[in-house]
Design an enzyme around this catalytic site. Structure first.
Site, PDB file in Angstrom:
ATOM      1  N   TYR A 116      85.661  31.254  52.798  1.00 40.44           N
ATOM      2  CA  TYR A 116      85.953  31.042  54.226  1.00 40.44           C
ATOM      3  C   TYR A 116      85.613  32.274  55.047  1.00 40.44           C
ATOM      4  O   TYR A 116      84.558  32.872  54.876  1.00 40.44           O
ATOM      5  CB  TYR A 116      87.423  30.656  54.414  1.00 40.44           C
ATOM      6  CG  TYR A 116      87.822  29.437  53.642  1.00 40.44           C
ATOM      7  CD1 TYR A 116      87.088  28.256  53.751  1.00 40.44           C
ATOM      8  CD2 TYR A 116      88.916  29.444  52.805  1.00 40.44           C
ATOM      9  CE1 TYR A 116      87.459  27.129  53.059  1.00 40.44           C
ATOM     10  CE2 TYR A 116      89.299  28.322  52.107  1.00 40.44           C
ATOM     11  CZ  TYR A 116      88.556  27.170  52.228  1.00 40.44           C
ATOM     12  OH  TYR A 116      88.917  26.067  51.533  1.00 40.44           O
ATOM     13  N   SER A 120      90.556  22.742  47.689  1.00 40.46           N
ATOM     14  CA  SER A 120      89.181  23.074  48.086  1.00 40.46           C
ATOM     15  C   SER A 120      88.298  23.521  46.930  1.00 40.46           C
ATOM     16  O   SER A 120      87.083  23.604  47.102  1.00 40.46           O
ATOM     17  CB  SER A 120      89.186  24.173  49.144  1.00 40.46           C
ATOM     18  OG  SER A 120      89.464  23.604  50.389  1.00 40.46           O
ATOM     19  N   TYR A 134      88.326  12.147  50.521  1.00 38.10           N
ATOM     20  CA  TYR A 134      88.392  13.619  50.469  1.00 38.10           C
ATOM     21  C   TYR A 134      89.791  14.071  50.029  1.00 38.10           C
ATOM     22  O   TYR A 134      89.931  14.976  49.191  1.00 38.10           O
ATOM     23  CB  TYR A 134      88.020  14.173  51.852  1.00 38.10           C
ATOM     24  CG  TYR A 134      88.376  15.627  52.036  1.00 38.10           C
ATOM     25  CD1 TYR A 134      87.624  16.636  51.441  1.00 38.10           C
ATOM     26  CD2 TYR A 134      89.493  15.989  52.803  1.00 38.10           C
ATOM     27  CE1 TYR A 134      87.962  17.969  51.606  1.00 38.10           C
ATOM     28  CE2 TYR A 134      89.837  17.324  52.971  1.00 38.10           C
ATOM     29  CZ  TYR A 134      89.077  18.309  52.374  1.00 38.10           C
ATOM     30  OH  TYR A 134      89.431  19.625  52.529  1.00 38.10           O
ATOM     31  N   LYS A 182      85.431  21.334  46.238  1.00 39.91           N
ATOM     32  CA  LYS A 182      84.292  21.163  47.167  1.00 39.91           C
ATOM     33  C   LYS A 182      82.928  21.517  46.555  1.00 39.91           C
ATOM     34  O   LYS A 182      81.969  20.759  46.729  1.00 39.91           O
ATOM     35  CB  LYS A 182      84.534  21.986  48.434  1.00 39.91           C
ATOM     36  CG  LYS A 182      85.673  21.433  49.303  1.00 39.91           C
ATOM     37  CD  LYS A 182      85.986  22.401  50.445  1.00 39.91           C
ATOM     38  CE  LYS A 182      87.150  21.934  51.293  1.00 39.91           C
ATOM     39  NZ  LYS A 182      87.558  22.964  52.280  1.00 39.91           N
ATOM     40  N   VAL A 201      93.852  25.910  48.694  1.00 42.00           N
ATOM     41  CA  VAL A 201      95.183  26.217  49.222  1.00 42.00           C
ATOM     42  C   VAL A 201      96.337  25.959  48.243  1.00 42.00           C
ATOM     43  O   VAL A 201      97.472  26.298  48.542  1.00 42.00           O
ATOM     44  CB  VAL A 201      95.472  25.467  50.544  1.00 42.00           C
ATOM     45  CG1 VAL A 201      94.623  25.998  51.669  1.00 42.00           C
ATOM     46  CG2 VAL A 201      95.312  23.970  50.373  1.00 42.00           C
TER      47      VAL A 201
END
Ligand code: GLU
Length: 459
Positions: free
Chosen positions: A244, A67, A192, A70, A262
């Site tokens: 998050y 992530s 992705y 992103k 992660v």
């Protein structure tokens, strides 16, 4: 050996030593390859705005960005399409939900933000795909430019996530069923997954974060990877959504835009200061590296990096507010002395931004309007931002319109502009020349020919 900057390396080393033995957290295993990571790996890296690199521990160990990719793909989408178009597809609201939550607006199906999986899949789908330049080629090229070197894909991690990634596929189909996903969901998710499997090190991530902190310019290569505006937009979304469902607590306690992944990567950016990254695979329940969270949190506290604490306020900008009568060059008495006392002198120092410019203008107002002239001394000013420059010019023009002779000591031409408009202040190399002109004695300076005699009287 770098004895002086060794202090920075040592600070990272201390943080590393302090948290290396923390045994909490679990490896992500929903992507089977990630469960093979070494839980003891722990690296910290920091890249300064001048491109100096510091590290401690396993800062060279490769892992997949997950992530942490992103924000950089979001930056690419913003660069190619602009904020308004991207915002039609992906919102920028903290979701308060886990990274893989169904964070979609009820009526439109628009994902909450680009930092959760749903929003990241749509963001990836927004990147143009043309026969000459496939979507993923653009993404890998962009991530590489952020890192300052050519990155590649860990094919095993990619295959592992592609094999087990049904939740993300389901999310993509759900998005398409509630609102239009711009491309085929399967294709979007495969791209992705590849972007998440791009291989980086903590040092790469620190350079990538530093590029965002440095207004989009990679401090290692000097390349403008994205515009300053896009870098600021990405940092804003990282600050509110990057961690998050613990984004609010992170901003409260650590106060830095950040993004976790992660695989155990975590980045944070101190705007105009540094980029920092941690790598340590064991995760807490929000999917954030346990040691990374501790180390970067402590770094921010120790070095006073919380964004909402702005030390710039303490710096003194205005170094002198007086009249020419108080300068050593003024005559002791008589008519000449009185004339000197009618000329206000304000001196400033350092780099001038909006806050500093407001102080300078306030000082001019305090010292100037009753007299016949005003001198702004910028000899010790090191730089002026665009907003501050416009404010200072405007303030001086207003004083001139009020009937004062205004002059600037500005040897570096910081306030100068091509051409000259009526009412623009005179620019001189020294304070003495500027004062002389305000007294109606000197000539020269830039601008229209000096009008001899007293200044026009104000309204
Ligand atoms: N590839 C991962 C996923 O989509 C990224 C999640 C993360 O790093 O938070 O599940």
């Amino acid at each position: 050996m770098s004895p002086a900057t060794g202090a920075v390396t040592e600070a990272l080393g201390e943080l590393h030593a302090r948290y290396a033995d923390v045994g909490d957290g679990e490896l992500a295993d929903y992507i089977p390859q990630l469960a093979l990571a070494d839980p003891d790996d722990f690296g910290l890296a920091l890249v300064s705005m001048d491109g100096h690199r510091y590290s401690a521990g396993d800062a060279d160990v490769p892992f997949t960005a997950q992530s942490v990719s992103k924000p950089f793909v979001y930056a690419l989408a913003l660069s190619l399409l602009g904020l308004d178009e991207v915002s039609r597809w992906v919102n920028a609201e903290p979701s308060g939900e886990a990274f893989n939550g169904i964070s979609l607006e009820r009526t439109t199906g628009r994902p909450a933000n680009a930092m959760v999986n749903a929003g990241a899949i749509v963001t990836t789908a927004l990147i143009p795909h043309t026969p000459g330049t496939p979507r993923f080629t653009r993404i890998l090229d962009c991530l590489s430019r952020f890192a300052g070197r050519s990155l590649d894909v860990d094919e095993q991690v990619y295959a592992s996530e592609s094999f087990t990634g049904d939740r993300n596929r389901a999310l993509a189909y759900l998005i398409r069923s509630t609102g239009p996903l711009p491309v085929d969901p399967v294709a979007a998710v495969e791209t992705y997954f590849r972007q998440c499997a791009v291989r980086v090190t903590a040092l790469d991530l620190a350079a990538m974060a530093a590029t965002l902190a440095h207004g989009g310019v990679n401090p290692l290569t000097g390349e403008q990877v994205v515009s300053e505006a896009v870098a600021a937009q990405v940092l804003a979304v990282m600050a509110t959504c990057g961690m998050y469902d613990s984004s609010g607590a992170w901003l409260l306690r650590v106060g830095l835009p950040a993004k976790s992944g992660v695989s155990g990567g975590l980045i944070a950016a101190g705007p105009a200061r540094f980029g920092v990254a941690a790598y340590s695979p064991p995760l807490d329940t929000t999917g954030t590296s346990v040691r990374g969270r501790l180390a970067i949190g402590e770094l921010s506290r120790r070095l006073g990096l919380h964004l909402m604490r702005n030390p710039a306020l303490a710096a003194s900008t205005v170094t002198l507010v007086t009249t020419a009568g108080d300068l050593p060059t003024a005559p002791a008495a008589g008519h000449e002395r009185a004339a000197h006392e009618d000329v206000a002198v304000v001196a400033a120092q350092g780099a001038l931004d909006f806050t500093a410019a407001e102080r300078v203008l306030h000082a001019l107002d305090e010292a100037g309007p009753e007299g016949t002239g005003a001198v702004l001394d910028l000899v010790r000013v090191t730089g002026i931002g665009g907003v501050a420059r416009a404010m200072l010019r405007d303030g001086l023009v207003r004083l001139t319109a009020d009937g004062l002779r205004t002059a600037v000591a500005d040897p570096d031409g910081l306030l100068r502009r091509p051409g000259h408009e009526d009412g623009d202040p005179r620019i001189f190399a020294t304070r003495e020349e500027a004062v002389d002109w305000c007294l109606g004695r000197g000539g020269g300076g830039s601008g229209p020919p000096a009008r001899p005699g007293p200044p026009p009287s104000g309204p």
